[in-house]
Scaffold this motif. Structure first.
Motif, PDB file in Angstrom:
ATOM      1  N   ASP A  36      -0.927   3.759  -5.648  1.00 15.40           N
ATOM      2  CA  ASP A  36      -1.808   3.455  -6.779  1.00 15.40           C
ATOM      3  C   ASP A  36      -2.912   2.491  -6.362  1.00 15.40           C
ATOM      4  OD1 ASP A  36       0.606   1.819  -6.513  1.00 15.40           O
ATOM      5  OD2 ASP A  36      -0.182   0.637  -8.174  1.00 15.40           O
ATOM      6  N   ASN A  47       4.088   3.775   0.365  1.00 12.23           N
ATOM      7  CA  ASN A  47       4.139   3.092  -0.927  1.00 12.23           C
ATOM      8  C   ASN A  47       2.775   2.495  -1.319  1.00 12.23           C
ATOM      9  OD1 ASN A  47       5.530   2.236  -3.237  1.00 12.23           O
ATOM     10  ND2 ASN A  47       5.968   0.245  -2.347  1.00 12.23           N
ATOM     11  N   LEU A  48       2.702   2.026  -2.559  1.00 16.59           N
ATOM     12  CA  LEU A  48       1.495   1.406  -3.115  1.00 16.59           C
ATOM     13  C   LEU A  48       0.313   2.372  -3.124  1.00 16.59           C
ATOM     14  CD1 LEU A  48       1.807  -2.089  -1.381  1.00 16.59           C
ATOM     15  CD2 LEU A  48       2.536  -1.463  -3.685  1.00 16.59           C
ATOM     16  N   SER A  64       4.536   5.341  -5.526  1.00 18.40           N
ATOM     17  CA  SER A  64       4.176   4.071  -6.174  1.00 18.40           C
ATOM     18  C   SER A  64       5.460   3.606  -6.848  1.00 18.40           C
ATOM     19  CB  SER A  64       3.050   4.266  -7.194  1.00 18.40           C
ATOM     20  OG  SER A  64       1.850   4.660  -6.554  1.00 18.40           O
TER      21      SER A  64
END
Length: 257
Positions: free
Chosen positions: A148, A145-146, A174
């Motif tokens: 971005d 995840n994350l 994301s």
């Protein structure tokens, strides 16, 4: 493009989207599979939970615990999934109530799939928990995840190479933008249904005398507790003097009534 379609559909109809996902909110009385959601704090785990269930964290407490729990559900390809958001932890060594709850659910609750949410920008720090979970369960998916934020910091991750090293699927996402969520749902479905067979890489370089003791204790555990999951891992914990695991065996906490 797929994630953009999902986002626009959710904006117009919060329950359905063209990717076959139906967000069930708290309607999880009848389900086909149980999915555990694990991860370090601050990895966006709650955002993943909300993206899958359509909830904004429907919380309560674990029985007999002060630790908060969140449950929700989603339907995909005519199958219903109960999603259990475990407490955010850095390890499963049971040094805190949060860790104890997370570990015991993965071990004794026998979820059909465990999704491990990690921060793509702090991957090395998050891998400790990933490796510990893969020692417990064969059915896991890593949600990177994350992405971005990682890209903004010029961090690139080879998801195929990481999946090969870990022995389980890795999905880049994301969650706040719904990017990667359709892919995550599909992979979770394939692992739950056995289309994808996980082969997590585990610690093998164990001293001979320890390995022999673990094998002996593991076999004894299997005979006394035929339904016990991952007797080898439990044997390791008992040899290390883990009183909480010993207590769970004494009370047969792993054996649901």
């Amino acid at each position: 493009m797929e994630s953009k379609n999902l986002k626009s559909a959710c904006e117009s109809c919060p329950q359905y989207n063209p990717n076959g996902l139906k967000k069930l909110g708290v309607d999880v009385e009848k389900y086909d599979f149980v999915v555990a959601l694990a991860g370090n704090p601050n990895t966006g785990k709650s955002t993943v939970f909300n993206a899958l269930t359509g909830l904004r964290q429907h919380t309560g407490n674990w029985p007999g615990k002060t630790v908060t729990r969140a449950e929700g559900g989603f339907q995909y390809n005519d199958q219903k999934y109960k999603l259990v958001d475990l407490p955010g932890t850095y390890s499963l060594l049971s040094t805190s109530e949060d860790e104890e709850v997370a570990r015991n659910f993965i071990l004794f609750g026998k979820p059909d799939v465990t999704v491990i949410v990690v921060d793509a920008g702090r991957l090395e720090r998050n891998l400790n928990l990933v490796i510990q979970i893969l020692e417990i369960t064969n059915k896991a998916v890593v949600c990177l995840n994350l992405m971005d934020e990682a890209k903004r910091n010029h961090i690139e991750i080879n998801t195929r190479a990481l999946a090969k090293r870990l022995g389980v699927p890795v999905v880049a996402a994301s969650a706040r933008f719904n990017e990667g969520i359709p892919e995550l749902i599909n992979v979770v479905s394939e692992v739950a249904n056995g289309t994808i067979v996980c082969k997590p890489h585990r610690i093998k370089n164990v001293p001979k005398h320890i390995d022999e003791a673990v094998k002996k204790l593991s076999e004894a555990l299997k005979k006394q507790f035929p339904t016990l999951p991952n007797s080898r891992w439990i044997a390791f914990r008992l040899l290390e003097g883990d009183q909480r695991v010993l207590e769970a065996l004494r009370t047969e906490e792993f054996n649901p009534s």
